[in-house]
Design a protein around this motif. Structure first.
Motif, mmCIF file in Angstrom:
data_model
loop_
_atom_site.group_PDB
_atom_site.id
_atom_site.type_symbol
_atom_site.label_atom_id
_atom_site.label_comp_id
_atom_site.label_asym_id
_atom_site.label_seq_id
_atom_site.Cartn_x
_atom_site.Cartn_y
_atom_site.Cartn_z
ATOM 1 N N PHE A 1 51.172 35.480 37.183
ATOM 2 C CA PHE A 1 50.924 36.706 36.429
ATOM 3 C C PHE A 1 49.625 36.637 35.622
ATOM 4 N N GLY A 2 49.351 35.501 35.023
ATOM 5 C CA GLY A 2 48.198 35.380 34.135
ATOM 6 C C GLY A 2 46.972 34.798 34.788
ATOM 7 N N ALA A 3 46.868 34.896 36.106
ATOM 8 C CA ALA A 3 45.743 34.288 36.823
ATOM 9 C C ALA A 3 44.410 34.919 36.412
ATOM 10 N N VAL A 4 43.426 34.062 36.193
ATOM 11 C CA VAL A 4 42.062 34.495 35.864
ATOM 12 C C VAL A 4 41.142 33.944 36.931
ATOM 13 N N GLY A 5 40.394 34.816 37.596
ATOM 14 C CA GLY A 5 39.564 34.410 38.722
ATOM 15 C C GLY A 5 38.301 33.674 38.313
ATOM 16 N N HIS A 6 37.862 32.777 39.181
ATOM 17 C CA HIS A 6 36.606 32.037 38.980
ATOM 18 C C HIS A 6 35.819 32.053 40.283
ATOM 19 N N GLY A 7 34.525 32.163 40.165
ATOM 20 C CA GLY A 7 33.664 32.146 41.330
ATOM 21 C C GLY A 7 33.425 30.736 41.825
ATOM 22 N N ALA A 8 32.591 30.622 42.869
ATOM 23 C CA ALA A 8 32.293 29.310 43.451
ATOM 24 C C ALA A 8 31.610 28.396 42.440
ATOM 25 N N SER A 9 30.891 28.986 41.498
ATOM 26 C CA SER A 9 30.199 28.187 40.487
ATOM 27 C C SER A 9 31.135 27.677 39.399
ATOM 28 N N GLY A 10 32.374 28.205 39.394
ATOM 29 C CA GLY A 10 33.321 27.815 38.355
ATOM 30 C C GLY A 10 33.356 28.766 37.188
ATOM 31 N N ASN A 11 32.407 29.686 37.144
ATOM 32 C CA ASN A 11 32.405 30.671 36.076
ATOM 33 C C ASN A 11 33.446 31.762 36.336
ATOM 34 N N ALA A 12 33.936 32.360 35.261
ATOM 35 C CA ALA A 12 34.927 33.425 35.402
ATOM 36 C C ALA A 12 34.338 34.584 36.196
ATOM 37 N N SER A 13 35.099 35.070 37.166
ATOM 38 C CA SER A 13 34.635 36.171 38.018
ATOM 39 C C SER A 13 34.993 37.531 37.448
ATOM 40 N N GLY A 14 35.905 37.552 36.503
ATOM 41 C CA GLY A 14 36.358 38.822 35.928
ATOM 42 C C GLY A 14 37.620 39.349 36.565
ATOM 43 N N ALA A 15 38.008 38.794 37.730
ATOM 44 C CA ALA A 15 39.222 39.243 38.412
ATOM 45 C C ALA A 15 40.453 38.741 37.661
ATOM 46 N N LEU A 16 41.466 39.602 37.577
ATOM 47 C CA LEU A 16 42.633 39.281 36.759
ATOM 48 C C LEU A 16 43.947 39.610 37.468
ATOM 49 N N GLY A 17 44.973 38.853 37.098
ATOM 50 C CA GLY A 17 46.331 39.178 37.517
ATOM 51 C C GLY A 17 46.699 38.775 38.924
ATOM 52 N N VAL A 18 47.877 39.230 39.349
ATOM 53 C CA VAL A 18 48.452 38.762 40.619
ATOM 54 C C VAL A 18 47.628 39.162 41.836
ATOM 55 N N MET A 19 46.926 40.303 41.773
ATOM 56 C CA MET A 19 46.072 40.704 42.890
ATOM 57 C C MET A 19 44.604 40.521 42.573
ATOM 58 N N GLN A 20 44.300 39.838 41.451
ATOM 59 C CA GLN A 20 42.927 39.529 41.066
ATOM 60 C C GLN A 20 42.029 40.764 41.146
ATOM 61 N N VAL A 21 42.397 41.760 40.359
ATOM 62 C CA VAL A 21 41.669 43.022 40.343
ATOM 63 C C VAL A 21 40.567 42.980 39.283
ATOM 64 N N GLN A 22 39.391 43.434 39.654
ATOM 65 C CA GLN A 22 38.296 43.544 38.704
ATOM 66 C C GLN A 22 38.550 44.742 37.776
ATOM 67 N N PRO A 23 38.245 44.614 36.489
ATOM 68 C CA PRO A 23 38.456 45.733 35.567
ATOM 69 C C PRO A 23 37.786 47.031 36.018
ATOM 70 N N ALA A 24 36.559 46.939 36.556
ATOM 71 C CA ALA A 24 35.860 48.150 37.009
ATOM 72 C C ALA A 24 36.617 48.816 38.157
ATOM 73 N N THR A 25 37.126 48.002 39.082
ATOM 74 C CA THR A 25 37.912 48.529 40.195
ATOM 75 C C THR A 25 39.205 49.156 39.669
ATOM 76 N N ALA A 26 39.824 48.486 38.709
ATOM 77 C CA ALA A 26 41.065 48.998 38.131
ATOM 78 C C ALA A 26 40.838 50.355 37.468
ATOM 79 N N ARG A 27 39.708 50.514 36.757
ATOM 80 C CA ARG A 27 39.426 51.797 36.103
ATOM 81 C C ARG A 27 39.254 52.914 37.136
ATOM 82 N N THR A 28 38.539 52.606 38.206
ATOM 83 C CA THR A 28 38.313 53.609 39.254
ATOM 84 C C THR A 28 39.630 54.026 39.903
ATOM 85 N N MET A 29 40.476 53.051 40.236
ATOM 86 C CA MET A 29 41.737 53.355 40.889
ATOM 87 C C MET A 29 42.700 54.041 39.932
ATOM 88 N N ALA A 30 42.688 53.631 38.676
ATOM 89 C CA ALA A 30 43.571 54.270 37.689
ATOM 90 C C ALA A 30 43.227 55.748 37.564
#
Length: 234
Positions: A118-147
């Protein structure tokens, strides 16, 4: 004939007519009463059938939810609690029924993206946070558009950590990508890198995420094998 005789002759006729009218009226009242009773009976039968149908749908939903939950607990090997698995299974089934989509394919994406955490936080290949969140690793910008498209409130705070909210916007985005490209493989890859990333890959400007697609497909096949024992229909 005298008036008295006429009256005597008329009386039986009037009495007879009165009897006939009374019989006809009683028959009419009986027919109306029986019709009303039959109409009430049909309405009551319809209400009973509607209740039975509703109970049947509830039973089917519970059965599917329990099957998905059991598979989740098996494949995550106690990585999530029974309560979390039940909640996640219920939300997967709700979205699958809403869009008439395969619940196991949704679950395959969930497992690929976050391992059902539930609390998964995505990371890119570099190890930095990707911004993707949750069980389906949704980006906040994508979530706003779909909402916005779904008539939901835009994500705020920890909304994307809520599996109900996350799956609502995540599944909608996945299906949007599949519909946009008219192809399951391309749709799944677009879910991973977005339409801009996919089209860049299709033009040969970057690598397509074939490995991601193969991982989702592998998880899906594994889930299908397990589901054959519990009867889940995709």
């Amino acid at each position: 004939m005298s008036g008295r005789a006429w009256a005597l002759a008329l009386r039986p006729t009037v009495l007879g007519l009165a009897v006939v009218v009374a019989v006809l009226l009683s028959d009419t009242v009986l027919v109306i009463a029986l019709g009303a009773r039959n109409s009430w009976s049909r309405r009551e039968q319809s209400r009973i059938q509607a209740r039975l149908d509703s109970l049947g749908k509830v039973h089917e939903t519970l059965v599917r939810t329990c099957q998905v939950r059991d598979i989740l607990l098996e494949v995550t090997r106690s990585g999530i609690s029974s309560r979390e698995a039940t909640l996640l299974a219920r939300e997967i089934d709700r979205n699958a029924r809403l869009y008439d989509f395969d619940p196991l394919l949704i679950l395959a994406v969930v497992l690929t993206e976050s391992g059902a955490q539930f609390g998964a936080v995505g990371h890119g290949a570099s190890g930095n946070a990707s911004g993707a969140l949750g069980v389906m690793q949704v980006q906040p910008a994508t979530a706003r558009t779909m909402a916005m498209a779904l008539g939901m409130q835009p994500p705020a705070g920890d909304d994307l950590m809520d599996p109900s909210y996350n799956l609502s916007v995540g599944v909608a985005f996945l299906l949007q990508m599949i519909h946009r490209y008219g192809d399951l493989r391309l749709g799944i890859m677009a879910y991973n890198v977005g339409p801009t990333g996919l089209e860049s890959g299709l033009r040969g400007e970057s690598a397509l995420p074939e490995g991601y697609y193969r991982k989702v497909l592998g998880n899906y096949r594994r889930l299908r094998q397990k589901s054959s024992r519990s009867g889940i229909q995709g």
